[in-house]
Scaffold this motif. Structure first.
Motif, short mmCIF file in Angstrom:
data_model
loop_
_atom_site.label_atom_id
_atom_site.label_comp_id
_atom_site.label_asym_id
_atom_site.label_seq_id
_atom_site.Cartn_x
_atom_site.Cartn_y
_atom_site.Cartn_z
N SER A 93 0.83 -1.19 0.00
CA SER A 93 0.00 0.00 0.00
C SER A 93 0.87 1.25 0.00
O SER A 93 2.10 1.16 -0.12
N VAL A 151 -7.93 -2.25 -7.96
CA VAL A 151 -7.49 -2.33 -6.58
C VAL A 151 -8.04 -1.10 -5.86
O VAL A 151 -7.84 0.03 -6.33
N TYR A 152 -8.71 -1.34 -4.74
CA TYR A 152 -9.35 -0.26 -4.00
C TYR A 152 -8.60 -0.04 -2.69
O TYR A 152 -8.32 -0.98 -1.94
N PHE A 153 -8.31 1.23 -2.42
CA PHE A 153 -7.64 1.61 -1.18
C PHE A 153 -8.54 2.51 -0.36
O PHE A 153 -9.15 3.45 -0.88
N GLY A 161 -5.43 -2.43 0.91
CA GLY A 161 -6.01 -2.56 -0.41
C GLY A 161 -6.89 -3.80 -0.55
O GLY A 161 -6.70 -4.80 0.14
#
Lengths: 113, 113
Positions: free
Chosen positions: A43, B88-90, B107
């Motif tokens: 990240s 990809v989601y953060f 993530g």
């Protein structure tokens, strides 16, 4: 409207060289500026920020950045570079009214041993 | 140190299905954010929140909803998932004011088939 531009998608250099990653911004008032680093498969981590005052700010991992109002830039620097600095670096801007943050597209740095 | 966790870490969904991505932070930050990361686009802000009960649209909110039921939790909801939402989601959190750095979760990799 606020925006951030990182003109270099990829930067490659040799270990021991000096690195400078470019960031320019557009914002109508005084900005808050940030650099984050993303190591492969990980990240994002905070590196440093400029809020006010000294235009050269120091952060973690030996990085520093210089805020230049004259040309709306906030370039990230380190000397010497190490192979472990290979990562993707993001410049980000936030406005002084707690506006939504905006990130640049990122610069992928490769440091060859 | 701030801790931001996300669940699930990986998700495979079908087109037209509902997907909920969850984020939890333990540092009592007011602001929380949802981003997606795609090659060539860097981080793009989807929704953000200034505190419990508030949600704001970011740069790319279409197809997404957000919910902030408490200071600690912030969810991203895809009511009708589409393959274009594969990404990809953060999640991130930060103090109020814009001058504070963000702390990112690990993530979530979402694949919509």
């Amino acid at each position: 409207a606020q925006s951030v531009d990182q003109p270099d998608a990829h930067v490659t250099l040799s270990e021991g060289a000096s690195l400078e990653l470019r960031c320019s911004y557009s914002y109508s008032a005084a900005p808050y500026l940030f650099w984050y680093v993303q190591y492969p498969g990980q990240s994002l981590q905070f590196l440093l920020k400029y809020i006010t005052g000294d235009t050269v700010v120091k952060g973690t991992k030996g990085f520093e950045a210089e805020f230049r109002k004259s040309n709306s830039s906030f370039n990230l620097k380190k000397s010497p570079a190490h192979w472990s600095d290979s990562a993707k670096y993001f410049c980000a801007l936030e406005g002084r009214n707690n506006n939504a943050p905006r990130f640049g597209a990122g610069t992928k740095l490769s440091v060859k041993p | 140190e701030a801790a931001v966790t996300q669940s699930p870490r990986n998700k495979v969904a079908v087109t037209g299905g509902k997907v909920t991505l969850s984020c939890n932070q333990t540092n009592n930050h007011n602001n929380m954010y949802w981003y997606r990361q795609d090659t060539g686009h860097g981080l793009r802000l989807i929704h953000y929140s200034y505190g419990a009960g508030s949600t704001e649209k970011g740069d790319i909110p279409d197809g997404y909803k957000a919910s902030r039921p408490s200071q600690e939790n912030f969810s991203l909801i895809l009511e009708l998932a589409t393959p274009s939402q594969t990404s990809v989601y953060f999640c991130a959190s930060g103090d109020w004011g814009g001058y504070a750095e963000q702390f990112f979760g690990p993530g979530t990799r979402l694949t919509v088939l």
